[in-house]
Design a protein around this motif. Structure first.
Motif, PDB file in Angstrom:
ATOM      1  N   ALA A  50       0.951  -0.930  -0.066  1.00 25.71           N
ATOM      2  CA  ALA A  50      -0.138   0.214  -0.162  1.00 25.71           C
ATOM      3  C   ALA A  50       0.940   1.201  -0.017  1.00 25.71           C
ATOM      4  CB  ALA A  50      -0.999   0.117   1.192  1.00 25.71           C
ATOM      5  N   ARG A  51       1.791   1.219   0.681  1.00 17.93           N
ATOM      6  CA  ARG A  51       2.975   2.261   0.799  1.00 17.93           C
ATOM      7  C   ARG A  51       3.923   2.620  -0.108  1.00 17.93           C
ATOM      8  NH1 ARG A  51       4.954   1.855   6.948  1.00 17.93           N
ATOM      9  NH2 ARG A  51       6.571   3.573   5.964  1.00 17.93           N
ATOM     10  N   SER A  52       4.115   1.469  -1.024  1.00 20.17           N
ATOM     11  CA  SER A  52       5.159   1.771  -1.924  1.00 20.17           C
ATOM     12  C   SER A  52       4.518   1.832  -3.266  1.00 20.17           C
ATOM     13  CB  SER A  52       6.174   0.316  -1.926  1.00 20.17           C
ATOM     14  OG  SER A  52       5.506  -0.659  -2.166  1.00 20.17           O
ATOM     15  N   VAL A  53       3.769   0.709  -3.840  1.00 20.59           N
ATOM     16  CA  VAL A  53       3.205   0.552  -5.131  1.00 20.59           C
ATOM     17  C   VAL A  53       1.981   1.604  -5.119  1.00 20.59           C
ATOM     18  CG1 VAL A  53       1.548  -0.858  -6.737  1.00 20.59           C
ATOM     19  CG2 VAL A  53       3.423  -1.853  -5.253  1.00 20.59           C
ATOM     20  N   GLY A  54       1.239   1.900  -4.116  1.00 12.77           N
ATOM     21  CA  GLY A  54       0.351   3.071  -3.823  1.00 12.77           C
ATOM     22  C   GLY A  54      -1.019   2.589  -3.891  1.00 12.77           C
ATOM     23  N   GLU A  55      -1.666   3.130  -2.942  1.00 16.53           N
ATOM     24  CA  GLU A  55      -3.088   2.863  -2.750  1.00 16.53           C
ATOM     25  C   GLU A  55      -4.150   3.023  -4.155  1.00 16.53           C
ATOM     26  OE1 GLU A  55      -4.473   1.996   0.209  1.00 16.53           O
ATOM     27  OE2 GLU A  55      -3.228   2.746   1.771  1.00 16.53           O
ATOM     28  N   GLU A  56      -3.897   4.099  -4.986  1.00 14.83           N
ATOM     29  CA  GLU A  56      -4.616   4.294  -6.120  1.00 14.83           C
ATOM     30  C   GLU A  56      -4.300   3.378  -7.384  1.00 14.83           C
ATOM     31  OE1 GLU A  56      -7.239   6.047  -7.171  1.00 14.83           O
ATOM     32  OE2 GLU A  56      -7.804   6.189  -5.296  1.00 14.83           O
ATOM     33  N   THR A  57      -3.096   2.525  -7.149  1.00 16.17           N
ATOM     34  CA  THR A  57      -2.913   2.065  -8.383  1.00 16.17           C
ATOM     35  C   THR A  57      -4.052   0.801  -8.592  1.00 16.17           C
ATOM     36  OG1 THR A  57      -1.412   0.521  -7.065  1.00 16.17           O
ATOM     37  CG2 THR A  57      -0.526   2.410  -8.163  1.00 16.17           C
ATOM     38  N   ASP A  58      -4.070   0.299  -9.656  1.00 16.88           N
ATOM     39  CA  ASP A  58      -4.852  -0.875  -9.968  1.00 16.88           C
ATOM     40  C   ASP A  58      -4.372  -2.265  -9.160  1.00 16.88           C
ATOM     41  OD1 ASP A  58      -6.352   0.383 -11.774  1.00 16.88           O
ATOM     42  OD2 ASP A  58      -5.728  -0.683 -13.528  1.00 16.88           O
ATOM     43  N   ILE A  59      -3.066  -2.375  -8.989  1.00 19.47           N
ATOM     44  CA  ILE A  59      -2.524  -3.225  -8.232  1.00 19.47           C
ATOM     45  C   ILE A  59      -2.992  -3.440  -6.596  1.00 19.47           C
ATOM     46  CG2 ILE A  59      -0.396  -4.415  -7.195  1.00 19.47           C
ATOM     47  CD1 ILE A  59       1.104  -3.569  -9.674  1.00 19.47           C
ATOM     48  N   VAL A  60      -2.836  -2.319  -5.986  1.00 24.29           N
ATOM     49  CA  VAL A  60      -3.129  -2.358  -4.847  1.00 24.29           C
ATOM     50  C   VAL A  60      -4.905  -2.200  -4.482  1.00 24.29           C
ATOM     51  CG1 VAL A  60      -3.231  -0.968  -2.413  1.00 24.29           C
ATOM     52  CG2 VAL A  60      -1.140  -1.228  -3.992  1.00 24.29           C
ATOM     53  N   SER A  61      -5.487  -1.215  -5.488  1.00 22.33           N
ATOM     54  CA  SER A  61      -6.934  -0.903  -5.247  1.00 22.33           C
ATOM     55  C   SER A  61      -7.789  -2.315  -5.563  1.00 22.33           C
ATOM     56  CB  SER A  61      -7.261   0.241  -5.899  1.00 22.33           C
ATOM     57  OG  SER A  61      -7.248  -0.045  -7.300  1.00 22.33           O
ATOM     58  N   LYS A  62      -7.206  -3.190  -6.483  1.00 17.19           N
ATOM     59  CA  LYS A  62      -8.156  -4.410  -6.675  1.00 17.19           C
ATOM     60  C   LYS A  62      -7.459  -5.638  -7.165  1.00 17.19           C
ATOM     61  CE  LYS A  62      -9.081  -2.037 -11.315  1.00 17.19           C
ATOM     62  NZ  LYS A  62      -9.777  -0.896 -11.830  1.00 17.19           N
ATOM     63  N   GLU A  63      -6.230  -5.753  -7.273  1.00 10.19           N
ATOM     64  CA  GLU A  63      -5.428  -7.059  -7.661  1.00 10.19           C
ATOM     65  C   GLU A  63      -4.825  -7.923  -6.364  1.00 10.19           C
ATOM     66  OE1 GLU A  63      -3.365  -5.474 -10.862  1.00 10.19           O
ATOM     67  OE2 GLU A  63      -4.834  -5.178 -12.048  1.00 10.19           O
ATOM     68  N   MET A  64      -4.892  -7.382  -5.318  1.00 10.25           N
ATOM     69  CA  MET A  64      -4.012  -8.040  -4.357  1.00 10.25           C
ATOM     70  C   MET A  64      -4.906  -9.345  -3.637  1.00 10.25           C
ATOM     71  SD  MET A  64      -1.237  -5.472  -2.898  1.00 10.25           S
ATOM     72  CE  MET A  64      -2.093  -4.844  -1.577  1.00 10.25           C
ATOM     73  N   PHE A  65      -4.025 -10.350  -3.703  1.00  8.43           N
ATOM     74  CA  PHE A  65      -4.421 -11.441  -2.922  1.00  8.43           C
ATOM     75  C   PHE A  65      -4.170 -11.096  -1.332  1.00  8.43           C
ATOM     76  CE2 PHE A  65      -4.048 -13.315  -7.075  1.00  8.43           C
ATOM     77  CZ  PHE A  65      -5.378 -14.056  -7.062  1.00  8.43           C
ATOM     78  N   THR A  66      -5.009 -10.659  -0.621  1.00  4.83           N
ATOM     79  CA  THR A  66      -4.754 -10.293   0.811  1.00  4.83           C
ATOM     80  C   THR A  66      -5.818 -11.029   1.713  1.00  4.83           C
ATOM     81  OG1 THR A  66      -4.346  -8.211   0.167  1.00  4.83           O
ATOM     82  CG2 THR A  66      -5.288  -8.184   2.391  1.00  4.83           C
TER      83      THR A  66
END
Ligand code: AMP
Length: 426
Positions: A50-66
């Motif tokens: 969240a802090r590096s790739v960025g909250e607003e990126t597609d990766i963090v906002s919808k693509e992570m397996f968390t």
């Protein structure tokens, strides 16, 4: 029946031979450039991304397996964990945690799986593999120098050459530094204000929260609007402009071809200055074979020391796809097929196989229950050109019948000469 999960896949032989070829070649090239391997865990605390790739990126906002990882003991606390969607954050976390700045300039590479919940299609998977590298260290060790950027880019062209990948295209841009970004974001916000309402829902949100991310938009109808937006190149301050100039000068002097793409901003928040992508014609819609760039502020934003860095990640799945388009698959075939003939011959065959394999030959074996015809058929199917017959008579004579399946010629070869004879004929 239980099947592999959507977006994941099994890699089977003979394709795995191609993967091994790629990884071996890559390791050889990294060695020539004095890079060393790092391996980080495949999951990390969610906050790291969240802090590096960025909250607003597609990766963090919808693509992570968390997932929420529950505490198993009172001494532990529950925490949010995530399968790594990329490996730069993990490497920089390790750089900070292990105080790698004490080593000066770190030249690190990794090979491993990454995880993103994207819509699967050819060349896009939910578990995919990246080969990546990071050059990171204190500025005093030269980590900020445009020479690092040029070295990384030149390394990549060498790598693609060595793999036999042609028809690649290097797209280059500078996304500036934090200074430039303030002014640029402001200009983008202004330019987006009157037009955002006509754009997709994602862009409408991005226009407010993180306007740079508008450039990640793939919606066709939005593209003409995006074309009209101001370009980051016009907002670079003097040091950033000069840095970018010098990268280009070195690239030209070593003969690396590139194209400036002023729309290239890359889909992650941590990039500064040099950003690049290599595309490949044969890959269709998912044509980005690798991407990377500089991330001079990343370490500090994760609470570490100032540590300028630059890195890249190659999509190994796409690299293999591109290779399959342009080259014949590498396939490992046995040098010799041993056919034990009759009861008790399995142990004799095993002894021989052990001797030959220790001399680096690829050996496959049948079974003493096989008729000779079946051994011949099996050897042919496996692509072995030589068959070695191990029977009572051969053991007594300590010489073995070696038959060439192409020519049909058969000779008796003394045990001591077998390995060399097979080497020249296989
Ligand atoms: P990125 O970290 O998004 O810049 O990705 C770097 C490279 O990894 C891309 O250029 C692709 O080659 C590859 N890649 C990214 N996402 C995927 C995916 N879902 N499936 C396969 N390869 C991917």
């Amino acid at each position: 029946m239980i099947k592999a999960v959507r977006g994941t896949r099994d890699l089977l032989p003979p394709e795995t031979a191609l993967w091994n070829f790629v990884e071996k070649t890559v390791r050889d090239v990294f060695r020539a450039y004095n890079f060393h391997e790092i391996r980080t865990p495949i999951f990390e605390e969610t906050q790291l991304f969240a802090r590096s790739v960025g909250e607003e990126t597609d990766i963090v906002s919808k693509e992570m397996f968390t997932w929420e990882d529950h505490a198993r003991a009172q001494s532990e606390k529950g925490q949010s964990l995530t399968l790594r969607p990329e490996n730069t954050a993990g490497v920089v976390r390790a750089y900070i945690e292990h105080k790698l700045e004490q080593r000066g300039l770190n030249k690190l590479y990794y090979i491993g799986p990454q995880f993103r919940r994207e819509r699967p299609q050819k060349g896009r998977y939910r578990q995919f593999y990246q080969i990546g590298a990071e050059v990171i260290g204190p500025a005093s060790a030269g980590s900020e120098s445009p020479a690092r950027d040029a070295e990384i880019l030149e390394l990549l062209t060498t790598l693609l050459d060595r793999l036999g990948i042609k028809n690649w295209n290097l797209e280059l841009n500078s996304v500036g530094c934090a200074n430039d970004r303030v002014a640029y974001n402001e200009a983008l916000r202004k330019a987006l204000e009157p037009v955002a309402a006509n754009m997709c829902a994602d862009c409408q949100r991005r226009a407010v929260t993180n306007p740079l991310r508008v450039f990640d938009c793939k919606v066709p109808a939005d593209q003409p609007i995006i074309e009209t937006l101001p370009r980051i190149g016009e907002f670079l301050d003097e040091p950033c402009r000069q840095h970018f100039e010098q990268v280009q000068t070195i690239l030209k002097s070593v003969g690396v071809d590139f194209q400036i793409n002023s729309r290239l901003v890359r889909g992650l928040d941590y990039y500064t200055r040099t950003a690049f992508e290599f595309t490949h014609g044969a890959l269709g819609a998912q044509n980005a074979i690798l991407g990377g760039g500089r991330y001079d502020g990343l370490s500090e934003s994760l609470g570490g020391p100032a540590a300028p860095g630059i890195g890249f990640a190659i999509g190994e799945d796409r690299l293999v796809l591109a290779l399959q388009e342009s080259a014949n698959a590498v396939q490992i075939k046995p040098d010799v097929y041993i056919a034990p003939l009759g009861a008790g011959m399995n142990s004799e065959a095993a002894k021989l196989a052990r001797e030959l394999r220790r001399q680096d030959l690829v050996v496959e074996m049948g079974d003493e229950s096989f008729r000779l015809k079946k051994s011949f058929e099996t050897a042919t199917k496996l692509g072995a050109r030589l068959i070695l017959i191990v029977g009572e008579n051969e053991i007594k004579a300590n010489a073995f019948a070696l038959k060439n399946l192409d020519t049909g010629k058969q000779t008796s070869v003394p045990r001591a000469e077998l390995a060399s004879k097979i080497q020249v004929s296989a």
